[in-house]
Enzyme design. Structure first.
Site, PDB file in Angstrom:
ATOM      1  N   HIS A 147       0.849  -1.182   0.000  1.00 17.43           N
ATOM      2  CA  HIS A 147       0.000   0.000   0.000  1.00 17.43           C
ATOM      3  C   HIS A 147       0.888   1.237   0.000  1.00 17.43           C
ATOM      4  O   HIS A 147       1.555   1.515   0.982  1.00 17.43           O
ATOM      5  CB  HIS A 147      -0.850  -0.043   1.281  1.00 17.43           C
ATOM      6  CG  HIS A 147      -2.017   0.861   1.275  1.00 17.43           C
ATOM      7  ND1 HIS A 147      -1.929   2.212   1.093  1.00 17.43           N
ATOM      8  CD2 HIS A 147      -3.332   0.596   1.448  1.00 17.43           C
ATOM      9  CE1 HIS A 147      -3.136   2.739   1.149  1.00 17.43           C
ATOM     10  NE2 HIS A 147      -4.000   1.792   1.361  1.00 17.43           N
ATOM     11  N   HIS A 164      -2.126   4.551  11.378  1.00 22.15           N
ATOM     12  CA  HIS A 164      -0.900   5.340  11.370  1.00 22.15           C
ATOM     13  C   HIS A 164      -1.007   6.591  12.233  1.00 22.15           C
ATOM     14  O   HIS A 164      -2.085   6.963  12.704  1.00 22.15           O
ATOM     15  CB  HIS A 164      -0.493   5.718   9.931  1.00 22.15           C
ATOM     16  CG  HIS A 164      -1.305   6.800   9.299  1.00 22.15           C
ATOM     17  ND1 HIS A 164      -0.738   7.872   8.661  1.00 22.15           N
ATOM     18  CD2 HIS A 164      -2.637   6.987   9.205  1.00 22.15           C
ATOM     19  CE1 HIS A 164      -1.683   8.657   8.186  1.00 22.15           C
ATOM     20  NE2 HIS A 164      -2.836   8.157   8.495  1.00 22.15           N
TER      21      HIS A 164
HETATM   22 FE   LIG Z   1      -4.224   9.748   8.007  1.00 22.47          FE
END
Ligand SMILES: [Fe+2]
Length: 442
Positions: free
Chosen positions: A297, A340
């Site tokens: 990704h 994240h």
């Molecule tokens: Fe983000």
């Protein structure tokens, strides 16, 4: 198209394609001088005026300016100003209240029934950086139920990037007219006078006020000379002017405040212009996404449409990023955006459809804020679906989300924090994530 009360209005419509090109356009033949910018006498008795979007001495590739040939110079569009109420429009630095750190999300702002022009309909959600140092941005929602009539505006504080979400907009600018629909963006440079009309009824969308360097196309690096946003899909209007001797109001946003003056004539009086500093529009569906065709990704920077650079290479003042229709084909890969934390601050909105990382609670017109170094990622439902699904090629259709991503932390306005549309339970979208760790099961 007739504009009420106009004594003479050019009826030309159309656009010139290309990003940052040096355009030439005139509504009357022979308006533009040949071989010089500022002749002793201009054609038709016009005044020559330069509008500089970059310092005079900026490197050639970053130099932005246009020459305007107009009925009156801008000093004649400049009366005695009084400071007026800016409504819910806020400017950085703006620390109206301390909000505990958290990911935040808002439902769509309802469109009111009372009369509201563009200037009355700007609601600032976040501010970042400092307008006085020409750094950072503000993220706004606009809601418009009435066209600006005999009212004009320019923003000395920043460039305006409009993301249309619902309802068409018409921008009547000094450089010409832009008609835009949801799915398109419109960028009006700092200092350009314009008014906003709603030709087909109420409108709602998002706007990024960019205090920093003007938006430009990102470098493509190894991607090469094609894909992402292609230059030829950006459209700049041809010249169109009003010779209109009726009273009008001119509003100027300067240093975070709004000022107003009265004029006896329309400031949309540019008969011809040439240069590379001008408004433009772009259909986000023309963006050609590039992504993983084997596994894994890439970072979302592959979806950058426009970037406002800072003095630090690769560290954007703002990146304008979209998540458009695309095929998902990566094998043995968690396909939605990963979990994240990010040094950049992310303000996100949904133009239409469903966003793959948040299938619930993020309707078109919604927005979310994931600030500097605050964790976020797919909700429980998206995680379970993406972890257990059969990884056949899948096309995400009918979806268009976007992000204003800035290097500066975003501060929530008092208005945004007090909205009834603020989802108090947003963080609960991750509460269903289960512990799956089992040391005996590699
Ligand atoms: Fe983000």
């Amino acid at each position: 198209m007739n504009y009420a009360g106009s004594q003479a209005t050019t009826e030309t419509r159309g656009y010139m394609s290309g990003f940052g090109n040096s355009f030439e356009t005139e509504a009357l033949p022979g308006t533009l001088p040949v071989g010089r910018n500022s002749p002793q006498r201009c054609a038709y008795g016009l005044y020559a005026e330069q509008l500089s979007g970059s310092p005079f001495t900026a490197p050639r590739g970053a130099n932005e300016r246009s020459w305007l040939y107009r009925i009156r110079p801008s000093v004649k569009h400049f009366g005695r100003f009084t400071k007026v109420d800016a409504g819910l429009w806020r400017t950085a630095p703006c620390h109206e209240l301390d909000v505990p750190i958290a990911p935040l999300r808002w439902d769509p702002a309802p469109i009111p029934t009372d009369a509201m022009t563009f200037l009355q309909g700007v609601n600032t959600m976040t501010t970042a950086g400092d307008v006085h140092t020409q750094t950072g941005m503000a993220a706004h929602v606009y809601r418009i139920t009435r066209s600006m009539i005999d009212q004009h505006f320019y923003n000395a504080d920043g460039e305006m990037l409009f993301v249309l979400q619902q309802g068409d907009l018409r921008f009547v600018t000094e450089f010409g007219r832009i008609d835009a629909q949801p799915g398109e963006i419109v960028v009006v440079p700092r200092g350009v006078k314009f008014r906003v009309e709603i030709p087909f009824g109420p409108a709602r969308g998002y706007a990024c006020e960019n205090y920093g360097g003007a938006f430009t196309l990102p470098e493509r690096g190894p991607i090469g000379a094609n894909c992402l946003a292609n230059s030829r899909d950006f459209l700049t209007p041809i010249a169109a002017y009003e010779d209109k001797e009726t009273p009008t109001e001119l509003f100027v946003k300067w240093g975070g405040s709004l000022y107003k003056t009265e004029l006896a004539h329309s400031p949309i009086d540019v008969v011809g212009w040439h240069g590379n500093y001008a408004p433009y529009k772009y259909d986000l569906r023309a963006f050609s996404p590039v992504g993983a065709i084997s596994f894994d990704h890439p970072d979302p920077s592959i979806f950058t449409v426009l970037t406002s650079p800072s003095e630090t290479v690769g560290t954007a003042n703002i990146d304008f990023v979209i998540f458009p229709e695309r095929w998902m084909v990566a094998d043995n890969t968690f396909r939605p955006p990963w979990y994240h934390m990010n040094i950049m601050s992310e303000f996100m909105g949904l133009i239409y459809g469903v966003y793959d990382a948040k299938p619930q609670g993020f309707a078109p017109g919604s927005m979310s804020l994931h600030n500097c170094m605050l964790p976020h990622g797919p909700d429980h439902q998206a995680f379970e679906h993406a972890s257990g699904g059969d990884l056949k090629p899948v096309k995400l259709t009918g979806t268009l989300a976007f992000m204003f991503e800035t290097r500066y932390p975003q501060h929530v306005t008092k208005h945004a924090a007090s909205l009834g549309t603020l989802q108090g339970d947003y963080a609960d979208c991750w509460s269903g994530l289960q512990r799956h760790f089992d040391p005996s099961r590699p």
